[in-house]
Design a protein around this motif. Structure first.
Motif, PDB file in Angstrom:
ATOM      1  N   LYS A 281      -0.015   0.606  -9.576  1.00  0.00           N
ATOM      2  CA  LYS A 281       0.440   0.167  -8.256  1.00  0.00           C
ATOM      3  C   LYS A 281       1.942  -0.087  -8.265  1.00  0.00           C
ATOM      4  O   LYS A 281       2.658   0.298  -7.325  1.00  0.00           O
ATOM      5  CB  LYS A 281      -0.297  -1.103  -7.844  1.00  0.00           C
ATOM      6  N   LYS A 282       2.439  -0.710  -9.319  1.00  0.00           N
ATOM      7  CA  LYS A 282       3.873  -0.969  -9.429  1.00  0.00           C
ATOM      8  C   LYS A 282       4.662   0.340  -9.475  1.00  0.00           C
ATOM      9  O   LYS A 282       5.701   0.473  -8.827  1.00  0.00           O
ATOM     10  CB  LYS A 282       4.151  -1.794 -10.682  1.00  0.00           C
ATOM     11  N   ALA A 283       4.155   1.320 -10.226  1.00  0.00           N
ATOM     12  CA  ALA A 283       4.833   2.611 -10.314  1.00  0.00           C
ATOM     13  C   ALA A 283       4.835   3.320  -8.961  1.00  0.00           C
ATOM     14  O   ALA A 283       5.844   3.906  -8.547  1.00  0.00           O
ATOM     15  CB  ALA A 283       4.156   3.486 -11.373  1.00  0.00           C
ATOM     16  N   TYR A 284       3.705   3.278  -8.260  1.00  0.00           N
ATOM     17  CA  TYR A 284       3.629   3.904  -6.944  1.00  0.00           C
ATOM     18  C   TYR A 284       4.573   3.210  -5.957  1.00  0.00           C
ATOM     19  O   TYR A 284       5.165   3.862  -5.086  1.00  0.00           O
ATOM     20  CB  TYR A 284       2.201   3.848  -6.411  1.00  0.00           C
ATOM     21  N   THR A 285       4.701   1.904  -6.070  1.00  0.00           N
ATOM     22  CA  THR A 285       5.607   1.183  -5.189  1.00  0.00           C
ATOM     23  C   THR A 285       7.057   1.593  -5.436  1.00  0.00           C
ATOM     24  O   THR A 285       7.817   1.849  -4.489  1.00  0.00           O
ATOM     25  CB  THR A 285       5.451  -0.338  -5.392  1.00  0.00           C
ATOM     26  N   LYS A 286       7.444   1.675  -6.701  1.00  0.00           N
ATOM     27  CA  LYS A 286       8.798   2.129  -7.030  1.00  0.00           C
ATOM     28  C   LYS A 286       9.043   3.547  -6.520  1.00  0.00           C
ATOM     29  O   LYS A 286      10.109   3.849  -5.964  1.00  0.00           O
ATOM     30  CB  LYS A 286       9.011   2.082  -8.544  1.00  0.00           C
ATOM     31  N   ALA A 287       8.045   4.411  -6.707  1.00  0.00           N
ATOM     32  CA  ALA A 287       8.202   5.800  -6.268  1.00  0.00           C
ATOM     33  C   ALA A 287       8.324   5.885  -4.750  1.00  0.00           C
ATOM     34  O   ALA A 287       9.124   6.678  -4.222  1.00  0.00           O
ATOM     35  CB  ALA A 287       7.018   6.639  -6.749  1.00  0.00           C
ATOM     36  N   SER A 288       7.552   5.079  -4.030  1.00  0.00           N
ATOM     37  CA  SER A 288       7.641   5.087  -2.570  1.00  0.00           C
ATOM     38  C   SER A 288       9.006   4.606  -2.094  1.00  0.00           C
ATOM     39  O   SER A 288       9.578   5.160  -1.139  1.00  0.00           O
ATOM     40  CB  SER A 288       6.530   4.222  -1.959  1.00  0.00           C
TER      41      SER A 288
ATOM     42  N   VAL B 264       0.868  -1.188   0.000  1.00  0.00           N
ATOM     43  CA  VAL B 264       0.000   0.000   0.000  1.00  0.00           C
ATOM     44  C   VAL B 264       0.900   1.233   0.000  1.00  0.00           C
ATOM     45  O   VAL B 264       0.965   1.968   0.988  1.00  0.00           O
ATOM     46  CB  VAL B 264      -0.935   0.023   1.237  1.00  0.00           C
ATOM     47  N   PRO B 265       1.626   1.472  -1.089  1.00  0.00           N
ATOM     48  CA  PRO B 265       2.639   2.535  -1.100  1.00  0.00           C
ATOM     49  C   PRO B 265       2.064   3.901  -0.763  1.00  0.00           C
ATOM     50  O   PRO B 265       1.024   4.297  -1.287  1.00  0.00           O
ATOM     51  CB  PRO B 265       3.180   2.492  -2.534  1.00  0.00           C
ATOM     52  N   LEU B 266       2.749   4.593   0.130  1.00  0.00           N
ATOM     53  CA  LEU B 266       2.276   5.881   0.625  1.00  0.00           C
ATOM     54  C   LEU B 266       2.094   6.903  -0.485  1.00  0.00           C
ATOM     55  O   LEU B 266       1.144   7.692  -0.469  1.00  0.00           O
ATOM     56  CB  LEU B 266       3.260   6.413   1.679  1.00  0.00           C
ATOM     57  N   ILE B 267       2.983   6.892  -1.461  1.00  0.00           N
ATOM     58  CA  ILE B 267       2.883   7.892  -2.530  1.00  0.00           C
ATOM     59  C   ILE B 267       1.586   7.702  -3.318  1.00  0.00           C
ATOM     60  O   ILE B 267       1.000   8.657  -3.825  1.00  0.00           O
ATOM     61  CB  ILE B 267       4.119   7.831  -3.460  1.00  0.00           C
TER      62      ILE B 267
END
Length: 239
Positions: A152-159, A127-130
């Motif tokens: 979701k994958k992009a948000y995880t990388k960004a977080s 549940v990436p914060l970004i």
């Protein structure tokens, strides 16, 4: 994937433009960066000149309040300026209580460390914060968690990027808190305010620009409401 699950069809240029605008809004843009840097810059400048903790702290708090007042007068969003006021206020309280000017910076440093851990832990938890921060800005809310795996994958990388960058910043600042004097710590803090932030924002933009476009859940709800009204109107006409 149903028709409602399909991301909005945009060209790559449109997607990048939307991403840039959303990031600019979410993180305050140039004005938000100025409001973040100015109080700390004023504090360390005054303290470097006269070593007066009280004057430096009062000046930093006053300029933070002034920035909020300007936004209120201009009827602009105050969330970034208010966050600056709270950060400066906590710093002033810490420094006044201990009598140590370096403690003006301690709440902000602890906040940075906590935020770094939050980014990493939420990324690990799926549940990436970004994504929680930017989802409402992109009008997708939490649809990216189950309906848009590329997002979701992009948000995880960004977080992960935000977390590791902030941890690297903490790895520089905390040793200085113990070993350097107030002016040295203050100027390093000012120098590290913007570059790590810009790097994290840029990486977020890179990851999201390559990801599928967001699913506009607000547009979906409006379409469903319009369809429901049409069905009701059709039923009344049939009667």
């Amino acid at each position: 994937m149903t028709s409602l699950d399909k991301p909005t069809e945009d060209t790559p240029q449109d997607s990048r433009a939307v991403t840039e605008a959303a990031l600019f809004e979410a993180f305050g843009g140039v004005r938000g960066m100025v409001e973040t840097v100015l109080p700390g810059l004023l504090f360390v400048t005054i303290y470097t000149v006269n070593k007066d903790l009280h004057l430096s702290a009062i000046a930093a708090l006053a300029v933070s309040l002034l920035l909020v007042a300007v936004r209120l007068v201009m009827r602009d969003t105050v969330k970034h300026a208010f966050s600056g006021v709270f950060g400066v206020a906590f710093g002033v309280v810490f420094a006044m209580m201990t009598g140590n000017a370096k403690d003006f910076y301690l709440p902000g440093m602890l906040y940075t460390l906590g935020l770094a851990l939050a980014y990493i832990i939420t990324a690990m938890a799926g549940v990436p914060l970004i994504g929680l921060i930017l989802g409402p800005v992109f009008k997708e809310n939490l649809s990216w968690r189950t309906r848009n795996p590329g997002r979701k994958k992009a948000y995880t990388k960004a977080s992960w990027a935000w977390g590791l960058i902030l941890l690297a910043k903490c790895a520089i600042l905390f040793p200085l808190y113990w070993w350097a004097d107030t002016t040295q710590l203050g100027w390093v803090l000012v120098a590290l305010k913007i570059p790590p932030f810009l790097l994290a924002v840029w990486l977020t933009w890179v990851f999201l620009a390559k990801a599928p476009p967001p699913i506009d859940v607000f547009a979906e709800m409006e379409a469903e409401e319009a369809a429901a009204k049409q069905r009701e109107a059709a039923q009344r006409s049939a009667e």
